[in-house]
Design a protein around this motif. Structure first.
Motif, PDB file in Angstrom:
ATOM      1  N   ALA A  92       0.829  -1.211   0.000  1.00 52.68           N
ATOM      2  CA  ALA A  92       0.000   0.000   0.000  1.00 52.68           C
ATOM      3  C   ALA A  92       0.865   1.265   0.000  1.00 52.68           C
ATOM      4  O   ALA A  92       0.761   2.111  -0.901  1.00 52.68           O
ATOM      5  N   LEU A  93       1.738   1.395   0.996  1.00 48.91           N
ATOM      6  CA  LEU A  93       2.476   2.645   1.160  1.00 48.91           C
ATOM      7  C   LEU A  93       3.499   2.878   0.061  1.00 48.91           C
ATOM      8  O   LEU A  93       3.855   4.035  -0.219  1.00 48.91           O
ATOM      9  N   ALA A  94       3.971   1.827  -0.591  1.00 50.53           N
ATOM     10  CA  ALA A  94       4.949   1.998  -1.670  1.00 50.53           C
ATOM     11  C   ALA A  94       4.391   2.791  -2.842  1.00 50.53           C
ATOM     12  O   ALA A  94       5.151   3.283  -3.679  1.00 50.53           O
ATOM     13  N   HIS A  95       3.078   2.963  -2.904  1.00 53.49           N
ATOM     14  CA  HIS A  95       2.478   3.757  -3.972  1.00 53.49           C
ATOM     15  C   HIS A  95       2.902   5.224  -3.896  1.00 53.49           C
ATOM     16  O   HIS A  95       2.953   5.898  -4.934  1.00 53.49           O
ATOM     17  N   PHE A  96       3.179   5.726  -2.687  1.00 48.19           N
ATOM     18  CA  PHE A  96       3.536   7.146  -2.609  1.00 48.19           C
ATOM     19  C   PHE A  96       4.716   7.432  -1.680  1.00 48.19           C
ATOM     20  O   PHE A  96       5.206   8.553  -1.628  1.00 48.19           O
ATOM     21  N   GLN A  97       5.203   6.433  -0.933  1.00 46.52           N
ATOM     22  CA  GLN A  97       6.381   6.636  -0.087  1.00 46.52           C
ATOM     23  C   GLN A  97       7.184   5.341  -0.029  1.00 46.52           C
ATOM     24  O   GLN A  97       7.272   4.711   1.027  1.00 46.52           O
ATOM     25  N   PRO A  98       7.774   4.923  -1.156  1.00 45.40           N
ATOM     26  CA  PRO A  98       8.472   3.632  -1.198  1.00 45.40           C
ATOM     27  C   PRO A  98       9.645   3.533  -0.227  1.00 45.40           C
ATOM     28  O   PRO A  98      10.077   2.426   0.103  1.00 45.40           O
ATOM     29  N   HIS A  99      10.140   4.688   0.254  1.00 43.72           N
ATOM     30  CA  HIS A  99      11.242   4.670   1.210  1.00 43.72           C
ATOM     31  C   HIS A  99      10.806   5.247   2.552  1.00 43.72           C
ATOM     32  O   HIS A  99      11.639   5.754   3.316  1.00 43.72           O
ATOM     33  N   GLY A 100       9.506   5.144   2.852  1.00 45.06           N
ATOM     34  CA  GLY A 100       9.001   5.592   4.141  1.00 45.06           C
ATOM     35  C   GLY A 100       9.507   4.695   5.262  1.00 45.06           C
ATOM     36  O   GLY A 100       9.789   3.510   5.066  1.00 45.06           O
ATOM     37  N   VAL A 101       9.597   5.258   6.461  1.00 41.53           N
ATOM     38  CA  VAL A 101      10.194   4.527   7.581  1.00 41.53           C
ATOM     39  C   VAL A 101       9.411   3.271   7.941  1.00 41.53           C
ATOM     40  O   VAL A 101       9.993   2.249   8.325  1.00 41.53           O
ATOM     41  N   LEU A 102       8.090   3.282   7.810  1.00 44.31           N
ATOM     42  CA  LEU A 102       7.283   2.137   8.224  1.00 44.31           C
ATOM     43  C   LEU A 102       7.493   0.909   7.342  1.00 44.31           C
ATOM     44  O   LEU A 102       7.197  -0.207   7.753  1.00 44.31           O
ATOM     45  N   ILE A 103       7.969   1.119   6.131  1.00 46.16           N
ATOM     46  CA  ILE A 103       8.177  -0.021   5.244  1.00 46.16           C
ATOM     47  C   ILE A 103       9.656  -0.172   4.897  1.00 46.16           C
ATOM     48  O   ILE A 103      10.018  -0.664   3.841  1.00 46.16           O
ATOM     49  N   SER A 104      10.493   0.267   5.830  1.00 45.56           N
ATOM     50  CA  SER A 104      11.950   0.161   5.655  1.00 45.56           C
ATOM     51  C   SER A 104      12.509  -0.910   6.576  1.00 45.56           C
ATOM     52  O   SER A 104      11.889  -1.280   7.572  1.00 45.56           O
ATOM     53  N   GLN A 105      13.686  -1.370   6.243  1.00 48.27           N
ATOM     54  CA  GLN A 105      14.425  -2.307   7.079  1.00 48.27           C
ATOM     55  C   GLN A 105      15.794  -1.709   7.388  1.00 48.27           C
ATOM     56  O   GLN A 105      16.283  -0.839   6.676  1.00 48.27           O
ATOM     57  N   ASP A 106      16.384  -2.177   8.482  1.00 52.32           N
ATOM     58  CA  ASP A 106      17.698  -1.653   8.869  1.00 52.32           C
ATOM     59  C   ASP A 106      18.756  -2.003   7.832  1.00 52.32           C
ATOM     60  O   ASP A 106      18.656  -3.038   7.175  1.00 52.32           O
ATOM     61  N   PRO A 107      19.749  -1.126   7.657  1.00 50.82           N
ATOM     62  CA  PRO A 107      20.053   0.056   8.478  1.00 50.82           C
ATOM     63  C   PRO A 107      19.294   1.319   8.075  1.00 50.82           C
ATOM     64  O   PRO A 107      19.289   2.299   8.810  1.00 50.82           O
ATOM     65  N   GLU A 108      18.645   1.307   6.915  1.00 50.51           N
ATOM     66  CA  GLU A 108      17.938   2.512   6.457  1.00 50.51           C
ATOM     67  C   GLU A 108      16.825   2.908   7.431  1.00 50.51           C
ATOM     68  O   GLU A 108      16.590   4.096   7.686  1.00 50.51           O
ATOM     69  N   ARG A 109      16.122   1.913   7.970  1.00 50.02           N
ATOM     70  CA  ARG A 109      14.997   2.210   8.851  1.00 50.02           C
ATOM     71  C   ARG A 109      15.435   3.063  10.041  1.00 50.02           C
ATOM     72  O   ARG A 109      14.777   4.049  10.400  1.00 50.02           O
ATOM     73  N   SER A 110      16.531   2.694  10.675  1.00 51.10           N
ATOM     74  CA  SER A 110      17.007   3.424  11.849  1.00 51.10           C
ATOM     75  C   SER A 110      17.354   4.865  11.500  1.00 51.10           C
ATOM     76  O   SER A 110      17.045   5.796  12.264  1.00 51.10           O
ATOM     77  N   LYS A 111      17.982   5.075  10.358  1.00 50.36           N
ATOM     78  CA  LYS A 111      18.314   6.438   9.931  1.00 50.36           C
ATOM     79  C   LYS A 111      17.050   7.259   9.708  1.00 50.36           C
ATOM     80  O   LYS A 111      16.966   8.429  10.114  1.00 50.36           O
ATOM     81  N   ARG A 112      16.059   6.646   9.067  1.00 48.15           N
ATOM     82  CA  ARG A 112      14.825   7.372   8.755  1.00 48.15           C
ATOM     83  C   ARG A 112      14.008   7.651  10.015  1.00 48.15           C
ATOM     84  O   ARG A 112      13.406   8.715  10.158  1.00 48.15           O
ATOM     85  N   ARG A 113      13.999   6.706  10.944  1.00 42.90           N
ATOM     86  CA  ARG A 113      13.312   6.931  12.203  1.00 42.90           C
ATOM     87  C   ARG A 113      13.959   8.085  12.963  1.00 42.90           C
ATOM     88  O   ARG A 113      13.268   8.964  13.493  1.00 42.90           O
TER      89      ARG A 113
END
Length: 452
Positions: free
Chosen positions: A107-128
């Motif tokens: 769902a969220l990849a339609h408008f925020q493919p790199h949003g924090v909720l659908i990210s995995q580490d290490p990117e997720r931690s940086k975005r959070r």
């Protein structure tokens, strides 16, 4: 702790009923952006009330542990019923229970493919970390609170002044003013009248409602992100004394190529929509509950100027509107590994489903389930109960909404401005302190009449 092969399974018929009576109506109303007609149908038919009843029935039959639904062999979903298990799942996010579930990602990849909720580490931690830094997650009041309150005062005053005698305040009028506030808070005055930006977000959210079933529109997504980046760059170029806004804070917040600010901002723009719905519902609650309305007015009279940055009672009213009609009715997690529960193992890659209306409106356990009870969020005894029993207006645990306090600041102050006029009377709903509150309340149907 006993160990068996697996957790209890619902029957095929029960599993089908979960999708038909609980998840189906939730999806039909719109998970990423609401479908007004379907929300109205759900209100008329009491679908959310029926969903809570069915979930209670399953819990009573199968006991405490998560309940696996009976689906094709390669697909696993589990309903999480009990408070201690809800707390476990949310506190053990992101390991072993990830926010990046299949459905949420689709769902969220339609408008925020790199949003924090659908990210995995290490990117997720940086975005959070980026989200928390800009949104002042750790502070009860955002550093730009005074400026944001001025924006709300200006837009709310213009809205109220536009209403003549006997005219109605409806969702359409309110939403225009609310999204002007959102754009000014996020980007500054330059974006105030950029309604096309909001329309772009909403169109992509409409696609996101269909998740896997709708093709991604990369061109439209690029347009949205280009527009967001334009305003971020505008704030960065505004010199040593930029206009206060979240975009100005973005410009001065450390980031790298993985941060993806436009994706994080796209999520903020999405999340402020249900925040506006909550203001409108809270206004309806106060307009129909004289005792609570009097307490709200007392708080307003006792607080002026900067002291309005933190209005405990009005914040409690916002939280209560979110409890009664949660804007995130389903919290999803994905198990990264097999996990042990009292009666057995949960398989790897199980989708965990926390149905928040069951927790918020559980009249088998909460005496205030179907009443307007702001004191739940204020009184120490009730607060302790709320901590033990999961009330989740902003989720909880490591993935708790980073904008929680900012949302409460904006919504409580918008509510304050509307209440202070003393001129609005609820005309379209039968809300009453003498009756159980409905399981669904469509903001699109609410009407407030300007009193003489």
């Amino acid at each position: 702790m006993t160990t068996t092969n697996t957790l209890p399974h619902a029957t095929l018929l029960e599993s089908l009923k979960v999708f038909a009576q609980v998840l189906g109506p939730t999806w039909a109303k719109g998970v990423i952006i609401r479908r007004p007609a379907m929300v109205g149908i759900a209100e008329s038919l009491g679908l959310d009330k029926h969903a809570v009843r069915y979930m209670q029935k399953l819990r009573d039959k199968y006991g405490n542990d998560p309940l696996l639904l009976r689906l094709p062999k390669s697909i696993n979903y589990a309903l999480v019923f009990m408070p201690e298990h809800v707390h476990r799942v949310l506190q053990e996010t992101h390991q072993p229970f990830a926010t990046d579930s299949r459905e949420k990602h689709a769902a969220l990849a339609h408008f925020q493919p790199h949003g924090v909720l659908i990210s995995q580490d290490p990117e997720r931690s940086k975005r959070r970390h980026f989200n928390e830094a800009v949104l002042d997650t750790a502070l009860p009041v955002h550093r730009l609170a005074d400026h944001f309150m001025g924006v709300i005062h200006e837009e709310a005053s213009q809205l109220l002044n536009s209403l003549g005698y006997k005219q109605q305040l409806d969702w359409e009028r309110f939403a225009i003013s609310w999204f002007r506030i959102v754009r000014r808070v996020v980007f500054g005055n330059a974006a105030r009248d950029d309604e096309q930006l909001t329309q772009l977000v909403n169109k992509l959210r409409g696609h996101a409602n269909w998740a896997f079933m709708h093709p991604k529109n990369d061109k439209l997504q690029q347009q949205l992100h280009s527009r967001i980046n334009h305003y971020i760059q505008l704030a960065a170029q505004s010199g040593s004394a930029p206009e206060p806004s979240l975009a100005a804070l973005i410009a001065s917040t450390p980031q790298d190529a993985d941060t993806a600010p436009a994706d994080q901002v796209a999520h903020w723009l999405f999340a402020f929509d249900p925040a506006g719905m909550t203001v409108f519902r809270a206004l309806a609650l106060l307009a129909s509950h004289p005792q609570q309305a009097a307490q709200a007015q007392t708080e307003l009279k006792a607080n002026t100027g900067s002291s309005r940055q933190y209005l405990p009672y009005l914040r409690a009213c916002i939280l209560e509107a979110l409890r009664l009609w949660p804007t995130t009715p389903v919290i999803l997690r994905q198990s990264k590994t097999a996990t042990q529960w009292d009666s057995g193992m949960m398989p790897t890659n199980t989708g965990l489903i926390i149905y928040t209306p069951l927790l918020h409106r559980d009249d088998e356990n909460l005496s205030y389930a179907n009443t307007f009870a702001p004191e739940v969020w204020l009184d120490q005894q009730h607060t302790t109960t709320a901590q033990q029993w999961p009330l989740l207006p902003f989720s909880d645990g490591p993935a708790v909404c980073p904008a929680r306090n900012l949302v409460l600041l904006l919504t409580s102050n918008m509510l304050a401005q509307l209440l202070e006029s003393g001129a609005l009377e609820l005309r379209s709903s039968r809300l009453s302190p003498k009756l159980p509150l409905p399981g669904t309340l469509s903001p699109y149907r609410l009407r407030f009449k300007v009193k003489g």
